[in-house]
Design an enzyme around this catalytic site. Structure first.
Site, PDB file in Angstrom:
ATOM      1  N   HIS A  17      40.444  38.968  33.911  1.00 34.73           N
ATOM      2  CA  HIS A  17      41.673  38.346  33.484  1.00 34.73           C
ATOM      3  C   HIS A  17      41.278  36.812  32.742  1.00 34.73           C
ATOM      4  CE1 HIS A  17      45.969  37.228  33.534  1.00 34.73           C
ATOM      5  NE2 HIS A  17      45.578  35.901  33.875  1.00 34.73           N
ATOM      6  N   CYS A  18      41.657  36.626  31.614  1.00 37.84           N
ATOM      7  CA  CYS A  18      41.309  35.187  31.011  1.00 37.84           C
ATOM      8  C   CYS A  18      42.518  34.229  31.139  1.00 37.84           C
ATOM      9  CB  CYS A  18      40.866  35.850  29.583  1.00 37.84           C
ATOM     10  SG  CYS A  18      40.390  34.451  28.715  1.00 37.84           S
ATOM     11  N   PRO A  19      42.158  33.278  31.860  1.00 39.71           N
ATOM     12  CA  PRO A  19      43.270  32.150  31.714  1.00 39.71           C
ATOM     13  C   PRO A  19      43.504  31.666  30.522  1.00 39.71           C
ATOM     14  CG  PRO A  19      41.480  31.539  32.915  1.00 39.71           C
ATOM     15  CD  PRO A  19      41.062  32.863  32.537  1.00 39.71           C
TER      16      PRO A  19
END
Length: 413
Positions: A167-169
């Protein structure tokens, strides 16, 4: 009025344009990423590229520097939007556990109502074959399904995502099967944009040195924006450039970030590795699979399914039935006992026994008469205990030494 899927979605996603765009719950961080990309490019076009318009006299080639920066930036922003606003490969969750996977464990059976009832078991994992090798997949309690191979549940988005990478912020979205290609292109394009801005800014410093015939320090004082852009591009290149190199390694070995960090120390055999060229072909040259979710579709009303009975429920049901039967029997016995206790002489008792003759076998009735008769003759004869099953549904009556009727056994136990 029927609602649409995106309106009742159980994940933590944010939808725009009526479910056409789907973002993660941290979509606001996308604004920071946009600012980090757009602001340096604007500074570059205004304070650097604008002064290089007439540096190349042939067909005003200096304008190409500005055009290239703008086009490159639009390309990067388009990849960012494709990465963050599309379904990454969410597996639709089930409304109930898969019943075909339930099994009964007879070894762990419990005794309910005098019979053995097997307990209901649900396997937490099962094996599937991938490229001829068994792979163990886990059951997801939240989505109520067995995760496909390489699928994992994202705790931030609260969804199971196929070929989950991370999950890439910075993009505010999970990176999975359907947007990994765009994510890699975004990161690598951002790295190339950093190289471009750094190179042109350094070139402008060289132009200032040649024009004013000064040192590099004088040229840097002449254009502080170029120095800032060079420092910013150099620092950014460490991040996006390093990330590009890392994902090039992952693609060449057909791994995900999740698999690399979790199974790196296990020395497991990578069953997905098909060779370097085939791995790159799989990521960049295969057709992106369509989404398994139609977020704009109307929600289909599903009838309520009865819960699957378990051994505990069966035990409670059986116990409840036994208790109801016992209470009813105790009430009937208590009523008979009250009627008998109200008789004032032995003749009334004999009449009551004869009135029940249709229900009591003849031999039992005669035994009762003989016992009562012996009670009249005196206490010399010890009466025997006789049981009349018709006098009580679940208990038995006993005649004591004094000729009185004893308490039912089961009613007061």
């Amino acid at each position: 009025m029927a609602k649409r899927v995106h309106e009742v979605w159980k994940g933590n996603n944010i939808f725009f344009l009526g479910g056409r765009l789907i973002f993660g719950p941290d979509a606001r961080s996308l604004l920071v990423t946009l600012l980090l990309i757009i602001a340096p490019v604007v500074i570059f076009c205004v304070f650097v590229a604008r002064h290089l318009r007439h540096q190349f006299s042939t067909y005003n080639a200096g304008y190409a520097i500005i055009v290239a920066a703008i086009v490159f930036t639009i390309h990067v922003l388009g990849l960012l939007l494709l990465t963050s606003s599309r379904d990454p490969g969410i597996v639709p969750r089930n409304s109930h556990p898969p019943e075909e996977e339930f099994r009964y464990d007879t070894s762990a059976s419990v005794e309910v109502g005098g019979r053995q009832t097997p307990s209901l078991q649900f396997p937490r994992t099962k094996e599937v074959m991938v490229n001829g090798l068994p792979i163990r997949v886990k059951y997801c309690d939240t989505c109520m399904l067995y995760r496909p191979p390489r699928c994992s549940h994202c705790s931030i988005c609260n969804n199971c995502v196929e070929r989950f990478d991370h999950h890439c912020p910075w993009v505010g979205q999970c990176i999975g099967m359907r947007n990994y290609r765009y994510f890699f292109c975004f990161v690598s394009s951002a790295a190339l944009l950093c190289i471009y801005v750094f190179s042109i800014s350094a070139f402008y410093i060289k132009v200032l040195m040649d024009d004013h015939k000064g040192t590099v320090w004088k040229a840097m004082k002449e254009s502080p924006a170029s120095v800032i852009l060079m420092g910013y591009s150099f620092i950014s290149l460490w991040f996006v450039g390093g990330l590009t190199g890392f994902h090039l390694y992952l693609i060449s070995t057909n791994q995900t970030t999740y698999e690399n960090f979790r199974y790196r120390a296990d020395n497991r055999i990578n069953v997905y590795d098909r060779g370097c060229l085939n791995n790159f072909f799989e990521v960049f040259c295969t057709k992106v699979k369509p989404s398994k979710n139609n977020f704009r579709a109307l929600v289909q009303e599903e009838s309520q399914r009865p819960p699957v009975p378990t051994s505990r429920d069966a035990e409670q049901e059986e116990t409840g039935d036994d208790r109801r039967m016992k209470v009813e029997d105790d009430l009937d016995i208590g009523g008979d006992l009250l009627k008998i206790s109200q008789r004032h002489n032995i003749e009334d008792i004999e009449a009551d026994i004869r009135s029940r003759g249709s229900d009591v076998p003849r031999q039992n009735s005669s035994e009762g008469d003989s016992v009562l008769g012996s009670d009249r003759r005196g206490p010399a004869v010890q009466p025997e205990t006789t049981r009349h099953p018709s006098w009580g549904r679940s208990g038995s009556w006993e005649i004591g030494n004094e000729g009185n009727f004893a308490t039912p056994k089961e009613a007061f136990q």
